[in-house]
Design a protein around this motif. Structure first.
Motif, short mmCIF file in Angstrom:
data_model
loop_
_atom_site.label_atom_id
_atom_site.label_comp_id
_atom_site.label_asym_id
_atom_site.label_seq_id
_atom_site.Cartn_x
_atom_site.Cartn_y
_atom_site.Cartn_z
N TYR A 288 0.69 -1.42 -0.13
CA TYR A 288 0.02 0.12 0.00
C TYR A 288 0.74 1.19 0.02
N SER A 289 0.49 2.14 -0.79
CA SER A 289 1.21 3.56 -0.79
C SER A 289 0.14 4.61 -0.99
N THR A 290 0.08 5.67 -0.42
CA THR A 290 -0.74 6.64 -0.64
C THR A 290 0.11 8.00 -0.79
N GLY A 291 -0.45 8.85 -1.64
CA GLY A 291 0.21 9.95 -1.76
C GLY A 291 -0.53 11.28 -1.30
N LYS A 292 0.07 12.24 -0.54
CA LYS A 292 -0.44 13.47 0.00
C LYS A 292 0.04 14.68 -0.96
N ASP A 293 -1.09 15.46 -1.03
CA ASP A 293 -0.97 16.72 -1.72
C ASP A 293 -0.31 16.71 -3.05
N LEU A 294 -0.56 15.53 -3.84
CA LEU A 294 -0.29 15.50 -5.25
C LEU A 294 -0.64 16.63 -6.14
N GLY A 302 -3.38 20.79 -4.28
CA GLY A 302 -3.41 19.42 -4.60
C GLY A 302 -4.38 18.68 -4.09
N PHE A 303 -4.27 17.32 -4.34
CA PHE A 303 -5.22 16.22 -3.77
C PHE A 303 -4.29 14.97 -3.20
N ASN A 304 -5.15 14.16 -2.28
CA ASN A 304 -4.68 12.83 -1.82
C ASN A 304 -5.44 11.70 -2.67
N ALA A 305 -4.23 10.66 -2.91
CA ALA A 305 -4.93 9.55 -3.76
C ALA A 305 -3.85 8.35 -3.30
N ASP A 306 -4.53 7.07 -3.46
CA ASP A 306 -3.65 6.11 -3.21
C ASP A 306 -2.87 5.73 -4.60
N LEU A 307 -1.44 5.18 -4.58
CA LEU A 307 -0.84 5.17 -5.46
C LEU A 307 -0.92 3.71 -5.91
N VAL A 308 -0.86 2.95 -4.84
CA VAL A 308 -0.69 1.36 -4.99
C VAL A 308 -1.27 0.97 -3.87
#
Length: 358
Positions: A288-294, A302-308
């Motif tokens: 699991y990997s989640t990105g913050k303030d993409l 920006g926005f938050n979204a899971d990457l994996v």
């Protein structure tokens, strides 16, 4: 007896990566080993009800390791590893040098080498990069600063803390600036370090790395440096392997699409496997990997979204130390909207393969 030997050997083969190297030469303090594997593999991508998209991903890999005894306390060594795909017409296959480095080992005082090698930060990622087909792709990436295999790294490693504390290992690494034209794979000057302790089948490791970003990379407004830190733990005994890892990156992980580098990521990986005496090794893993303030830059929110985000269920079956078959299913939990915004992959996948290794 054969089953007991197999149960001992298989975990060693999985963790070593180089499997069972064939000793080509060993005389007068000079040693030369050859290792490799040939993999026939196919992956089905579930993009519709008929599983219409699939791909041949077969490849071959070989490597050489050498050592020379210079004196009682000084040893020279080197390693080279090469990968060749076999899924395209002749003349169109991809080839790549995975590893190429040389160094000196000074007895209990440690070793120093330079070249293309694994980043020291991977010491933590390696604990959970043990899945059957996928795995190890939350914050670990090839040619991404010092998180995976990378170029131009000077590495110092010390095992058993100068021979004084069994199981206490540490490493220091420096990477010079790489003027790669691709923003994704470039890096500025940087360093990384790791500290690990192993005892009675248990292992614990912590890593930290920090690098300057190139001018093209820092143009995204996220800052002039990239960072990673991670903690991992494992248990490897009594035919059982279990490991968990947590890590975070800053301005380092490539999110894809129009996002570029993620401002911040939080990452979790876990794996558990059991080696049966008759050759079966089932595996269950989670990444699991989640990105913050993409995409946040120049005053734009920006926005938050899971990457994996997936679970892998799979197994190997080892006929002996040289031959195995495997299969794995990837239950992709990534939201389609997150995948679209961050350039991810949201489909389930299924892999089937056969391996001869030496």
């Amino acid at each position: 007896m054969k089953r007991k030997v197999l149960a001992v050997l298989v975990p060693v083969l999985l963790s070593a990566g180089a499997v069972n190297a064939a000793e080509i030469y060993n005389k007068d303090g000079n040693k030369f080993d050859l290792y490799g594997k040939m993999v026939g593999e196919h992956i089905w991508d579930k993009t519709d009800d008929s599983n219409s998209e699939n791909a041949d991903t077969s490849y071959a890999r070989f490597g050489i390791k050498g050592e020379t005894q210079i004196s009682d306390d000084l040893t020279g060594y080197g390693q080279f590893e090469y990968n060749m795909t076999a899924s395209a017409p002749e003349g169109e296959q991809d080839e790549s040098t995975r590893l190429a480095f040389a160094g000196l080992k000074f007895g209990d005082y440690g070793s120093f080498d330079y070249g293309r090698n694994y980043g020291v930060a991977y010491d933590a990622g390696a604990y959970t990069d043990m899945l059957v087909e996928w795995g190890g792709d939350s914050w670990v990436h090839t040619d991404n600063f010092m998180t995976g295999r990378t170029t131009g790294v000077a590495t110092y490693r010390n095992t058993d803390f100068f021979g004084a504390v069994e199981g206490l290992d540490f490493a220091l690494q420096y990477q010079g600036k790489n003027h790669e034209n691709q923003v994704k794979t470039a890096n500025g000057d940087g360093y990384s370090t790791s500290l690990a302790y192993n005892f009675d089948g248990f292992g614990f490791v912590g890593v930290y790395g920090k690098s300057d970003r190139t001018n093209k990379q820092s143009a995204d407004g996220y800052g002039d440096t990239a960072e990673v830190w991670s903690l991992a733990a494992k248990y490897d005994a009594n035919n059982l392997y279990a490991a968990v890892m947590y890590g975070e990156t800053r301005n380092m992980t490539w999110a894809g699409g129009d996002v570029g580098f993620a401002n911040k990521t939080q990452n979790v990986e876990a794996v558990v496997q059991y080696q049966f005496d008759f050759g079966l090794r089932p595996s269950l893993g989670y990444v699991y990997s989640t990105g913050k303030d993409l995409g946040e830059r120049n005053g734009r929110g920006g926005f938050n979204a899971d990457l994996v985000n997936y679970v892998e269920l799979g197994t190997w079956y080892y006929f002996n130390k040289n031959m195995n078959v495997y299969t794995a299913y990837k239950f992709n939990l990534l939201d389609e909207d997150d995948a679209a915004r961050a350039g991810g992959h949201s489909d389930d996948q299924f892999a089937l393969g056969i391996v001869y290794q030496f």
